[in-house]
Each structure stands twice: as C-alpha cells, then as structure tokens.
Design a protein around this motif. Structure first.
Motif, PDB file in Angstrom:
ATOM      1  N   SER A   5       0.839  -1.191   0.000  1.00  0.00           N
ATOM      2  CA  SER A   5       0.000   0.000   0.000  1.00  0.00           C
ATOM      3  C   SER A   5       0.877   1.246   0.000  1.00  0.00           C
ATOM      4  CB  SER A   5      -0.927   0.013   1.227  1.00  0.00           C
ATOM      5  OG  SER A   5      -0.171  -0.039   2.420  1.00  0.00           O
ATOM      6  N   GLY A   6       0.285   2.365  -0.333  1.00  0.00           N
ATOM      7  CA  GLY A   6       1.007   3.630  -0.332  1.00  0.00           C
ATOM      8  C   GLY A   6       2.155   3.624  -1.327  1.00  0.00           C
ATOM      9  N   PRO A   7       3.343   4.082  -0.914  1.00  0.00           N
ATOM     10  CA  PRO A   7       4.481   4.160  -1.840  1.00  0.00           C
ATOM     11  C   PRO A   7       4.992   2.800  -2.306  1.00  0.00           C
ATOM     12  CG  PRO A   7       5.177   4.648   0.409  1.00  0.00           C
ATOM     13  CD  PRO A   7       3.688   4.591   0.426  1.00  0.00           C
ATOM     14  N   MET A   8       4.613   1.728  -1.621  1.00  0.00           N
ATOM     15  CA  MET A   8       5.091   0.389  -1.989  1.00  0.00           C
ATOM     16  C   MET A   8       4.140  -0.344  -2.929  1.00  0.00           C
ATOM     17  SD  MET A   8       6.892  -1.491   1.188  1.00  0.00           S
ATOM     18  CE  MET A   8       7.050  -2.895   0.096  1.00  0.00           C
ATOM     19  N   GLU A   9       3.062   0.285  -3.306  1.00  0.00           N
ATOM     20  CA  GLU A   9       2.012  -0.402  -4.056  1.00  0.00           C
ATOM     21  C   GLU A   9       2.521  -0.992  -5.374  1.00  0.00           C
ATOM     22  OE1 GLU A   9      -2.630   0.393  -5.399  1.00  0.00           O
ATOM     23  OE2 GLU A   9      -1.415   1.994  -4.526  1.00  0.00           O
TER      24      GLU A   9
ATOM     25  N   GLY B  77      20.417 -11.469   1.692  1.00  0.00           N
ATOM     26  CA  GLY B  77      19.710 -12.333   2.616  1.00  0.00           C
ATOM     27  C   GLY B  77      18.397 -11.767   3.127  1.00  0.00           C
ATOM     28  N   LYS B  78      17.988 -10.624   2.584  1.00  0.00           N
ATOM     29  CA  LYS B  78      16.714 -10.018   2.956  1.00  0.00           C
ATOM     30  C   LYS B  78      15.860  -9.848   1.705  1.00  0.00           C
ATOM     31  CE  LYS B  78      18.693  -7.378   6.820  1.00  0.00           C
ATOM     32  NZ  LYS B  78      18.899  -6.014   7.377  1.00  0.00           N
ATOM     33  N   LEU B  79      14.553  -9.765   1.899  1.00  0.00           N
ATOM     34  CA  LEU B  79      13.656  -9.552   0.774  1.00  0.00           C
ATOM     35  C   LEU B  79      13.760  -8.118   0.297  1.00  0.00           C
ATOM     36  CD1 LEU B  79      11.317 -10.548  -1.078  1.00  0.00           C
ATOM     37  CD2 LEU B  79       9.750  -9.692   0.680  1.00  0.00           C
ATOM     38  N   GLY B  80      14.008  -7.949  -0.997  1.00  0.00           N
ATOM     39  CA  GLY B  80      14.009  -6.631  -1.603  1.00  0.00           C
ATOM     40  C   GLY B  80      12.916  -6.539  -2.636  1.00  0.00           C
TER      41      GLY B  80
ATOM     42  N   GLU C  89      14.104   2.697  -7.161  1.00  0.00           N
ATOM     43  CA  GLU C  89      13.806   2.752  -5.729  1.00  0.00           C
ATOM     44  C   GLU C  89      13.692   1.326  -5.196  1.00  0.00           C
ATOM     45  OE1 GLU C  89      10.733   5.156  -2.741  1.00  0.00           O
ATOM     46  OE2 GLU C  89      10.187   4.796  -4.837  1.00  0.00           O
ATOM     47  N   LEU C  90      14.365   1.052  -4.100  1.00  0.00           N
ATOM     48  CA  LEU C  90      14.406  -0.287  -3.507  1.00  0.00           C
ATOM     49  C   LEU C  90      13.841  -0.257  -2.096  1.00  0.00           C
ATOM     50  CD1 LEU C  90      15.458  -3.292  -3.385  1.00  0.00           C
ATOM     51  CD2 LEU C  90      17.606  -2.334  -2.522  1.00  0.00           C
ATOM     52  N   TRP C  91      12.947  -1.213  -1.826  1.00  0.00           N
ATOM     53  CA  TRP C  91      12.419  -1.419  -0.474  1.00  0.00           C
ATOM     54  C   TRP C  91      12.998  -2.718   0.065  1.00  0.00           C
ATOM     55  CZ3 TRP C  91       9.183   2.070   1.997  1.00  0.00           C
ATOM     56  CH2 TRP C  91       8.663   3.099   1.203  1.00  0.00           C
ATOM     57  N   VAL C  92      13.485  -2.703   1.304  1.00  0.00           N
ATOM     58  CA  VAL C  92      14.112  -3.875   1.920  1.00  0.00           C
ATOM     59  C   VAL C  92      13.360  -4.239   3.197  1.00  0.00           C
ATOM     60  CG1 VAL C  92      16.228  -4.845   2.907  1.00  0.00           C
ATOM     61  CG2 VAL C  92      16.371  -3.253   0.974  1.00  0.00           C
ATOM     62  N   LEU C  93      12.970  -5.507   3.309  1.00  0.00           N
ATOM     63  CA  LEU C  93      12.262  -5.991   4.499  1.00  0.00           C
ATOM     64  C   LEU C  93      13.285  -6.229   5.609  1.00  0.00           C
ATOM     65  CD1 LEU C  93       9.594  -6.938   5.774  1.00  0.00           C
ATOM     66  CD2 LEU C  93      10.086  -9.229   4.876  1.00  0.00           C
ATOM     67  N   GLU C  94      13.318  -5.359   6.592  1.00  0.00           N
ATOM     68  CA  GLU C  94      14.288  -5.459   7.677  1.00  0.00           C
ATOM     69  C   GLU C  94      13.844  -6.430   8.768  1.00  0.00           C
ATOM     70  OE1 GLU C  94      17.123  -4.204   7.405  1.00  0.00           O
ATOM     71  OE2 GLU C  94      16.888  -2.714   5.819  1.00  0.00           O
ATOM     72  N   ASP C  95      12.528  -6.536   8.994  1.00  0.00           N
ATOM     73  CA  ASP C  95      12.010  -7.422  10.045  1.00  0.00           C
ATOM     74  C   ASP C  95      10.669  -7.982   9.586  1.00  0.00           C
ATOM     75  OD1 ASP C  95      10.661  -8.395  12.465  1.00  0.00           O
ATOM     76  OD2 ASP C  95      12.319  -7.485  13.554  1.00  0.00           O
ATOM     77  N   LEU C  96      10.638  -9.323   9.360  1.00  0.00           N
ATOM     78  CA  LEU C  96       9.413  -9.953   8.869  1.00  0.00           C
ATOM     79  C   LEU C  96       8.301  -9.920   9.908  1.00  0.00           C
ATOM     80  CD1 LEU C  96       7.793 -11.567   6.810  1.00  0.00           C
ATOM     81  CD2 LEU C  96       8.942 -13.647   7.613  1.00  0.00           C
ATOM     82  N   GLU C  97       8.634 -10.203  11.167  1.00  0.00           N
ATOM     83  CA  GLU C  97       7.609 -10.238  12.216  1.00  0.00           C
ATOM     84  C   GLU C  97       7.001  -8.858  12.450  1.00  0.00           C
ATOM     85  OE1 GLU C  97       9.079 -12.042  15.731  1.00  0.00           O
ATOM     86  OE2 GLU C  97       9.416 -14.012  14.809  1.00  0.00           O
ATOM     87  N   LYS C  98       7.863  -7.827  12.494  1.00  0.00           N
ATOM     88  CA  LYS C  98       7.360  -6.468  12.722  1.00  0.00           C
ATOM     89  C   LYS C  98       6.896  -5.798  11.432  1.00  0.00           C
ATOM     90  CE  LYS C  98      10.395  -5.703  16.705  1.00  0.00           C
ATOM     91  NZ  LYS C  98      11.474  -4.829  17.270  1.00  0.00           N
TER      92      LYS C  98
ATOM     93  N   HIS D 282      15.418   2.791  -0.101  1.00  0.00           N
ATOM     94  CA  HIS D 282      16.678   3.242  -0.675  1.00  0.00           C
ATOM     95  C   HIS D 282      16.414   3.732  -2.094  1.00  0.00           C
ATOM     96  CE1 HIS D 282      18.737   0.907   2.561  1.00  0.00           C
ATOM     97  NE2 HIS D 282      17.702   0.104   2.375  1.00  0.00           N
ATOM     98  N   VAL D 283      16.955   4.888  -2.435  1.00  0.00           N
ATOM     99  CA  VAL D 283      16.819   5.447  -3.776  1.00  0.00           C
ATOM    100  C   VAL D 283      18.212   5.528  -4.399  1.00  0.00           C
ATOM    101  CG1 VAL D 283      16.090   7.421  -5.154  1.00  0.00           C
ATOM    102  CG2 VAL D 283      14.769   6.764  -3.126  1.00  0.00           C
ATOM    103  N   TYR D 284      18.369   4.918  -5.584  1.00  0.00           N
ATOM    104  CA  TYR D 284      19.655   4.897  -6.276  1.00  0.00           C
ATOM    105  C   TYR D 284      19.524   5.610  -7.617  1.00  0.00           C
ATOM    106  CZ  TYR D 284      20.675   1.276  -2.836  1.00  0.00           C
ATOM    107  OH  TYR D 284      20.851   0.587  -1.665  1.00  0.00           O
TER     108      TYR D 284
END
Length: 356
Positions: free
Chosen positions: A226-230, A240-243, A258-267, A273-275
């Motif tokens: 949702s939002g910017p990640m839609e 080793g993390k979901l991007g 633009e890259l989104w990285v899942l830092e914590d699956l439970e939370k 990150h913008v490159y």
C-alpha cells in the motif's frame, strides 16, 4: 574429503565410480555440507536460456568487484533443451524447480526438482483434488533448520483455492493440506530466502500483497502493498533479505530505481533506498533491455539482458562507488536469440536427488 571438496562437480561424479569406499564417502551428508561451504566462497551466475523447445542451462564465474569493462567470463554448458513451459523457480541451496514439464501420458504437465550441477531431476507427485482443477502454482525452497527441500502447491478449482506442501528426500512424499486464512491467486514466480518463500498474490478483490510461506513452520503470513510500496512488486534477494522494486526491466533511458528492503518480517518493517545511475549508465547500457539478477556482496547490483546476443554482457552497478561495469560472457553464442533468465550467487550442490 578436504581434497575432494575442491574438485569440480564432474570430477566428483567420476570419483564416485572408483570404489565403494569413495562412493560412500562422497555421498555422506558432511561431505555435501563441506562442498556447499566451498561452493559458497566461489558463487556462480546461473543462466537459463529459453525458447519454444525448452530450456538450456549454463553457469559462469561470478566476478567480485569487477573494475574493467574489458574483463570477461566463460560459461560452461549444463543441460540442453529440457522441455519447460511454465517457468522456473529457484535456485535454492543449488536446486531449482521446473514447472510445466511434459510428464508421462497420464501425468500431463508436472513440476521437476532439478539439480543443475549434477543434471539429476525428479518429478514431483501430482496434487490430487476432488474438484475440477483449473490451474496450479508450485514452488520449492530449502528448510535450513531441518535440512530438507520442501514444495508448496496452490490449486485453483471451482472458484476456491487449496494449499498443500510436501517434504522431499524422506520416504515417499505426499501432499498435505495447509491452512491459509486469506484466499489468493499467486501472480509472480517468487523467491526463496532463508527458508521463506515470497511471492506476490492477488486477493479475490484484486488487491495485491506479498505472501510469505515459511518452509520450517509451514505457515503463511502476509505483507500489505500500500502507499508508496504499491507498485514495488518485483522481488529480489538483497543480502539475505527480501528486496522489492517497481520494475524488473531496465534500459539506458532509466535514471535510477527505488528499492524497499524488508528489515524485520515479524514487525513488517521496511527500509527505503533510492539509487541514481551515473551518467555513464546510458552510454554503457544503450538500448539493451535488462532485468535484475541479484546482488553480489553488499553493494553490487547485477543486471542481465533479457535476450542472448553476440557479444553478450552482464552489467554490474556498484551503489557505493556509483560505477557501472560490463563483463563479457563467452560460450553461449550458439543460442543467440534465446530469452535469458539469470540467477546470481548460485552454489553447486553435489547432493544426489533421492528417488521415491
């Protein structure tokens, strides 16, 4: 075993034929673990070339921190024209899953567990359902806790969905139903990271989400888009993390991503990150259409052309140095025009697939 662990996979196959003792040693689980450890220190690029006849596998050395456009790698041939019509999932711990392979007359299309290093393959048993089946989605991953390969299957039948999993390598595998609280239709091939398989799914109301299936606990969880990640629906393994990025294809006209990285699956916490590509990106890439192949180390993004051409280049974008380097790959010229799918950080696994 220390000496054996440095040999190429083909030599391991020959050594198994020397004597019963060598064969027994080279099939031991501790040797498999040792070989995987060695292989992890020299990861490869796995190329899957595809046309109407099927798929062809190649692998090549994966350079660390390439600095010159004049460098090149040589691809070695793995297996030719394996008929695969519905895509490839993997690799996970050196194995891949081939979907939509023509089985026996009564089987129709099946999924195959395949080891590109040894050429071994094994058809997965078909999922049985009492309803009329309209389609299936299969994926495979490695449970590093129990050290087992597992598969997940989603069946679409009579306006309902059924979810099943099986464990490979122990006895005769059989599908077991697993509960899923949110009915959904898989939309992407997905990716397995540290024993969790991620793919984009669509709810019945056509809203998208990232579906997470933990092969260890054998349970589902979900991440809202949702939002910017839609629009960030292209999934990659980022150290080793979901991007997740908005697009899987790039060319010389793109200015960055633009890259989104899942830092914590439970939370369910993400970092953003913008490159921005350097000006040389346009000159090096030109009109070539590329797709993400993964990340080498902590800062080297790998881009591979979607079509095989001569010469053929792999592009490395270093986000810290903000540089772009292209590396030529030789040895695949006979398959010009084939579609290309590439996976970075592939490891060779000498484990033999256990038939059932």
């Amino acid at each position: 075993m220390e000496i054996f662990s440095w040999l190429p996979v083909k030599s391991i196959a020959r050594c198994r034929c020397v004597s019963k003792l060598w064969n027994a040693v080279l099939r031991r689980p501790d040797f498999t673990e040792l070989y995987l450890s060695r292989s992890s220190s020299r990861p490869q690029l796995l190329f899957v070339l595809r046309n109407m006849d099927g798929v062809v596998f190649f692998s090549s050395h994966q350079p660390q921190n390439p600095v010159e456009n004049s460098s090149f790698a040589v691809a070695s041939h793995r297996l030719s024209h394996l008929p695969c019509h519905s895509g490839i999932v993997g690799p996970s711990n050196g194995f891949v899953l081939l979907r939509g392979v023509r089985g026996r007359k009564k089987q129709g299309l099946v999924s195959l567990q395949f080891n590109p290093s040894t050429g071994q393959l094994l058809p997965l048993p078909q999922v049985k359902t009492r309803s009329r089946m309209f389609g299936t989605f299969s994926c495979m991953g490695y449970d590093s806790v129990k050290k087992q390969f597992k598969a997940l299957s989603v069946i679409f039948s009579d306006a309902k969905f059924e979810y099943s999993y099986l464990t490979l390598g122990i006895g005769k595998p059989s599908w077991r139903l697993v509960e899923c609280c949110i009915p959904h239709l898989p939309r992407t091939e997905g990716i397995c990271i540290n024993g969790v398989f991620y793919y984009v799914g669509t709810r019945l109301k056509n809203s998208s989400m990232i579906v997470c299936f933990d092969f260890s606990s054998e349970k589902f969880s979900f991440l809202n888009l949702s939002g910017p990640m839609e629009n960030a629906t292209s999934l990659i393994n980022y150290n080793g993390k979901l991007g997740s990025v908005a697009s899987d294809s790039f060319n010389g006209g793109d200015t960055g991503f633009e890259l989104w990285v899942l830092e914590d699956l439970e939370k369910k916490e993400w970092s953003n990150h913008v490159y921005v590509f350097p000006p040389v990106w346009q000159n090096v890439v030109e009109k070539t259409i590329l797709h993400f192949s993964g990340v080498v180390g902590t800062n080297e993004f790998v881009f591979v052309p979607i079509t095989l051409s001569d010469p053929f280049y792999v592009f490395y974008y270093n986000v810290e140095k903000n540089t772009v380097v292209r590396v030529g790959v030789r040895g695949m010229e006979a398959f010009g025009g084939y579609r290309v799918k590439a996976f970075s950080n592939h490891v060779e696994n000498v484990e033999r697939i256990r038939a059932f």
